[in-house]
Scaffold this motif. Structure first.
Motif, PDB file in Angstrom:
ATOM      1  N   PRO A  40      -6.317 -15.721  -0.595  1.00 31.91           N
ATOM      2  CA  PRO A  40      -6.809 -14.964   0.567  1.00 31.91           C
ATOM      3  C   PRO A  40      -7.551 -13.678   0.208  1.00 31.91           C
ATOM      4  N   ASP A  41      -7.062 -12.948  -0.783  1.00 32.78           N
ATOM      5  CA  ASP A  41      -7.706 -11.677  -1.123  1.00 32.78           C
ATOM      6  C   ASP A  41      -9.117 -11.883  -1.667  1.00 32.78           C
ATOM      7  N   GLN A  42      -9.287 -12.870  -2.558  1.00 32.95           N
ATOM      8  CA  GLN A  42     -10.631 -13.070  -3.088  1.00 32.95           C
ATOM      9  C   GLN A  42     -11.543 -13.736  -2.052  1.00 32.95           C
ATOM     10  N   ASP A  43     -10.964 -14.482  -1.134  1.00 36.32           N
ATOM     11  CA  ASP A  43     -11.764 -15.024  -0.036  1.00 36.32           C
ATOM     12  C   ASP A  43     -12.334 -13.892   0.811  1.00 36.32           C
ATOM     13  N   LYS A  44     -11.522 -12.887   1.067  1.00 33.85           N
ATOM     14  CA  LYS A  44     -11.977 -11.737   1.864  1.00 33.85           C
ATOM     15  C   LYS A  44     -13.089 -10.986   1.121  1.00 33.85           C
ATOM     16  N   GLU A  45     -12.906 -10.795  -0.189  1.00 31.59           N
ATOM     17  CA  GLU A  45     -13.929 -10.110  -0.982  1.00 31.59           C
ATOM     18  C   GLU A  45     -15.242 -10.897  -0.966  1.00 31.59           C
ATOM     19  N   MET A  46     -15.132 -12.216  -1.053  1.00 25.84           N
ATOM     20  CA  MET A  46     -16.318 -13.069  -0.998  1.00 25.84           C
ATOM     21  C   MET A  46     -17.031 -12.904   0.346  1.00 25.84           C
ATOM     22  N   LYS A  47     -16.286 -12.972   1.428  1.00 26.69           N
ATOM     23  CA  LYS A  47     -16.892 -12.878   2.759  1.00 26.69           C
ATOM     24  C   LYS A  47     -17.538 -11.513   2.982  1.00 26.69           C
ATOM     25  N   ASP A  48     -16.930 -10.477   2.447  1.00 25.71           N
ATOM     26  CA  ASP A  48     -17.519  -9.135   2.578  1.00 25.71           C
ATOM     27  C   ASP A  48     -18.875  -9.077   1.872  1.00 25.71           C
ATOM     28  N   LYS A  49     -18.962  -9.678   0.690  1.00 19.54           N
ATOM     29  CA  LYS A  49     -20.235  -9.675  -0.051  1.00 19.54           C
ATOM     30  C   LYS A  49     -21.281 -10.515   0.672  1.00 19.54           C
ATOM     31  N   LEU A  50     -20.883 -11.686   1.152  1.00 13.86           N
ATOM     32  CA  LEU A  50     -21.827 -12.570   1.831  1.00 13.86           C
ATOM     33  C   LEU A  50     -22.342 -11.960   3.128  1.00 13.86           C
ATOM     34  N   SER A  51     -21.513 -11.171   3.794  1.00 14.07           N
ATOM     35  CA  SER A  51     -21.913 -10.576   5.079  1.00 14.07           C
ATOM     36  C   SER A  51     -23.058  -9.585   4.926  1.00 14.07           C
ATOM     37  N   LYS A  52     -23.275  -9.106   3.712  1.00 13.78           N
ATOM     38  CA  LYS A  52     -24.340  -8.121   3.470  1.00 13.78           C
ATOM     39  C   LYS A  52     -25.682  -8.765   3.146  1.00 13.78           C
ATOM     40  N   LEU A  53     -25.692 -10.093   2.981  1.00 12.22           N
ATOM     41  CA  LEU A  53     -26.946 -10.783   2.705  1.00 12.22           C
ATOM     42  C   LEU A  53     -27.832 -10.789   3.950  1.00 12.22           C
ATOM     43  N   LYS A  54     -29.122 -10.601   3.741  1.00 12.40           N
ATOM     44  CA  LYS A  54     -30.064 -10.583   4.857  1.00 12.40           C
ATOM     45  C   LYS A  54     -30.671 -11.960   5.118  1.00 12.40           C
ATOM     46  N   LYS A  55     -30.516 -12.867   4.150  1.00 15.09           N
ATOM     47  CA  LYS A  55     -31.050 -14.221   4.325  1.00 15.09           C
ATOM     48  C   LYS A  55     -30.225 -15.211   3.529  1.00 15.09           C
ATOM     49  N   LYS A  56     -30.425 -16.484   3.801  1.00 14.03           N
ATOM     50  CA  LYS A  56     -29.695 -17.529   3.083  1.00 14.03           C
ATOM     51  C   LYS A  56     -30.048 -17.467   1.596  1.00 14.03           C
ATOM     52  N   PRO A  57     -29.060 -17.606   0.719  1.00  8.96           N
ATOM     53  CA  PRO A  57     -29.348 -17.533  -0.718  1.00  8.96           C
ATOM     54  C   PRO A  57     -29.992 -18.814  -1.242  1.00  8.96           C
ATOM     55  N   ASN A  58     -30.791 -18.655  -2.290  1.00  5.70           N
ATOM     56  CA  ASN A  58     -31.334 -19.788  -3.023  1.00  5.70           C
ATOM     57  C   ASN A  58     -30.276 -20.284  -4.013  1.00  5.70           C
ATOM     58  N   ILE A  59     -30.399 -21.544  -4.404  1.00  6.91           N
ATOM     59  CA  ILE A  59     -29.469 -22.130  -5.375  1.00  6.91           C
ATOM     60  C   ILE A  59     -30.276 -22.844  -6.445  1.00  6.91           C
ATOM     61  N   LEU A  60     -30.063 -22.448  -7.694  1.00 11.47           N
ATOM     62  CA  LEU A  60     -30.749 -23.043  -8.835  1.00 11.47           C
ATOM     63  C   LEU A  60     -29.705 -23.554  -9.820  1.00 11.47           C
ATOM     64  N   ILE A  61     -29.673 -24.858 -10.016  1.00  8.93           N
ATOM     65  CA  ILE A  61     -28.784 -25.472 -11.009  1.00  8.93           C
ATOM     66  C   ILE A  61     -29.631 -25.876 -12.206  1.00  8.93           C
ATOM     67  N   ILE A  62     -29.299 -25.351 -13.368  1.00  7.36           N
ATOM     68  CA  ILE A  62     -30.011 -25.667 -14.606  1.00  7.36           C
ATOM     69  C   ILE A  62     -29.136 -26.627 -15.395  1.00  7.36           C
ATOM     70  N   LEU A  63     -29.603 -27.867 -15.505  1.00  5.50           N
ATOM     71  CA  LEU A  63     -28.795 -28.939 -16.103  1.00  5.50           C
ATOM     72  C   LEU A  63     -29.451 -29.410 -17.401  1.00  5.50           C
ATOM     73  N   ILE A  64     -28.769 -29.197 -18.516  1.00  5.15           N
ATOM     74  CA  ILE A  64     -29.296 -29.550 -19.827  1.00  5.15           C
ATOM     75  C   ILE A  64     -28.634 -30.851 -20.279  1.00  5.15           C
ATOM     76  N   ASP A  65     -29.422 -31.715 -20.884  1.00  9.29           N
ATOM     77  CA  ASP A  65     -28.960 -33.066 -21.212  1.00  9.29           C
ATOM     78  C   ASP A  65     -28.333 -33.114 -22.612  1.00  9.29           C
ATOM     79  N   ASP A  66     -27.058 -33.476 -22.679  1.00 11.29           N
ATOM     80  CA  ASP A  66     -26.342 -33.679 -23.950  1.00 11.29           C
ATOM     81  C   ASP A  66     -26.153 -32.416 -24.792  1.00 11.29           C
ATOM     82  N   MET A  67     -26.268 -31.252 -24.216  1.00 12.02           N
ATOM     83  CA  MET A  67     -26.059 -30.029 -24.998  1.00 12.02           C
ATOM     84  C   MET A  67     -24.565 -29.821 -25.256  1.00 12.02           C
TER      85      MET A  67
END
Length: 524
Positions: A40-67
């Motif tokens: 619960p405590d880290q969930d609250k910290e997460m929500k507090d940080k997300l509430s300050k965003l002005k727009k939806k975040p981008n998501i970039l997954i960098i996937l390396i093959d067989d590293m």
């Protein structure tokens, strides 16, 4: 036999379901979602940080093959093994470095897990497809990708690079939820076998054979958009063209990011390298660039440079503070193709469920949101990126209830400055066979790989059942899994972990495994 195992599993679950205990502190929120540990405590910290965003975040997954786990500098590789990785090291230093990230033993299952949040035994994508092979059933007809859900909720989605999740009609990225893509349908080695007569003389030097096999493979970089036909971008007909593919993919990823920003749309992008899967042919300017001056190490340097390019673009566009970046590998290093393979300090490699086959790098970065310099041994399964991506986008509640989701939402683990993992255990498979579980610092094997020759994890290994006692290793004390001492030192823990396995196997009663035709002839 399977029916007996399921019945036994149900009995064990019934016995242990009366109370939460030390071994299973998770809470089930919905029947079709993997239970997670509440914080619960880290969930609250997460929500507090997300509430300050002005727009939806981008998501970039960098996937390396067989590293390999040990290829990156911060994981014990880099300069020490002749291939500096300054950009990936910087990403780790400025974000969260995970030391217990787990993938599947091979590439297709791992990629399916990232995109669906499901253990591949459920989706049916249990092993890589081979030359000219396609599943008899389209697995995507009943699967939901992260890209599909995000595209339905205002995101622009794409994958750049390797696919290897089906090439038949209805199975390419723009047909399973991605708005667009550029890449190839198969895997680097599929194209390399047509261009290097020194490695593949018995194919290339026999014209009739070569012509027959070429008909099975689409030797092109393709591109397509949702609802449209795929088009050829360029052929892959010689070593020079094959050597350039990762630069082509990098150019596309950069263009996609720029277009998304210009359109003022949040994006979801998987940048999927062809490297460092065999056979490694590096782009112009990279041959001999690593201190080791061998193809695999040169390829690591090229990969690291491209990671640096992508991160610099985020900074130049001033969106690095609004982009969640996650970098990982789809499995451990392929020791079978040594020296064209990577390094792991652990036992085994690609194809096995020993640590060397499934334990991979995992780096999470989000400027201003993830505290820099964090290192955690908290458990993370790459299928968690399904839930975590949807959580970052604010659409976790959009997950359809039709399929069981094995991933858990790890966003609070990432965003809380002292976050801990929400995952209690990692379950490991070889195709449809349950192999092992990682719980806390313990690895418990119910089946094990027996490799009968050095560096022959794929080409010369068998699976054998355990005896009376599970094989147990304290990963902190014995990270190479050299001497099982479960009966001697872990007798106190075996019943509890057996209960976790039983609860996991019981989920197949309502959400059974899917057979799409990848079972090997003659296999049980």
């Amino acid at each position: 036999m399977r029916k007996y195992i399921v019945l036994l599993a149900l009995a064990l679950v019934a016995e242990m379901s009366a109370q939460q205990n030390y071994f299973n502190p998770t809470v089930k929120v919905k029947d079709y979602l993997e239970p997670a540990i509440p914080h619960p405590d880290q969930d609250k910290e997460m929500k507090d940080k997300l509430s300050k965003l002005k727009k939806k975040p981008n998501i970039l997954i960098i996937l390396i093959d067989d590293m390999g786990y040990g290829d990156i500098g911060v994981y014990g590789g880099g300069v020490a093994i002749g291939a500096p990785t300054p950009n990936m090291d910087k990403l780790a230093h400025e974000g969260l470095q995970l030391t217990s990230t787990y993938a599947q033993p091979t590439c297709t299952p791992s990629r399916a897990a990232i995109m669906t949040g499901r253990i591949p035994a459920r989706s049916g994508l249990t092993r890589p497809t081979l030359t000219g092979e396609n599943p008899k059933v389209n697995p995507w007809a009943s699967e939901n990708t992260t890209a599909k859900i995000l595209s339905q909720n205002g995101y622009k989605s794409a994958i750049s690079g390797k696919w290897h999740l089906g090439e038949s009609k209805g199975s390419l990225p723009n047909e399973v939820g991605y708005d667009e893509w550029l890449g190839f349908g198969s895997v680097q080695s599929e194209y390399a076998q047509f261009v290097n007569e020194w490695i593949y003389p018995d194919l290339i030097n026999k014209p009739d054979r070569l012509a027959a096999v070429k008909k099975m493979v689409d030797q092109n970089i393709l591109t397509g958009v949702k609802g449209g036909e795929n088009k050829v971008v360029q052929p892959i007909s010689n070593i020079e063209e094959l050597s350039k593919v990762d630069q082509v993919f990098a150019n596309y990823s950069e263009d996609f990011i720029k277009r998304s920003v210009k359109e003022n749309k949040p994006f979801y992008l998987i940048h999927s390298f062809s490297k460092v899967h065999n056979d490694n042919y590096v782009s112009e300017g990279y041959k001999g660039k690593s201190p080791a001056a061998i193809p695999y190490k040169d390829a690591i340097v090229e990969v690291d440079d491209i990671v640096g390019r992508l991160m610099k673009l985020l900074q130049d566009l001033k969106i690095d503070d609004n982009t969640l970046v996650f970098l990982t590998s789809d499995n451990g290093p392929n020791e079978d193709v040594w020296p064209d393979g990577g390094y792991t300090p652990f036992r085994g490699g690609k194809g096995t469920t020993w640590e060397g086959g499934v334990r991979v790098p995992g780096i999470a970065y989000w400027k201003g949101m993830i505290a820099p310099g964090r290192i955690s041994d908290g458990l993370f399964d790459i299928c968690d990126m399904f839930n975590t991506s949807l959580s970052a986008a604010g659409v976790l509640d959009k997950i359809p209830s039709s399929n069981y989701i094995d991933g858990v939402d790890q966003l609070s683990f990432f965003l809380s400055d002292k976050g801990v993992s929400n995952r209690n255990a990692v379950f490991m498979y070889s195709e449809t066979k349950f192999m092992a579980i990682r719980w806390q610092e313990y690895k418990v094997h119910m089946n094990v790989f027996n490799t009968s020759a050095t560096r022959r994890n794929l080409d010369q290994s068998t699976i054998q059942s355990i005896g009376m006692s599970p094989w147990v290793y304290n990963i902190y004390a014995d990270p190479k899994e050299q001497l099982s001492q479960g009966h001697r030192y872990f007798e106190w823990g075996i019943p509890g972990v057996m209960g976790l396995i039983a609860a996991h196997l019981a989920t197949y009663q309502k959400y059974p495994m899917k057979d799409i035709g990848l079972k090997k002839p003659g296999a049980e």
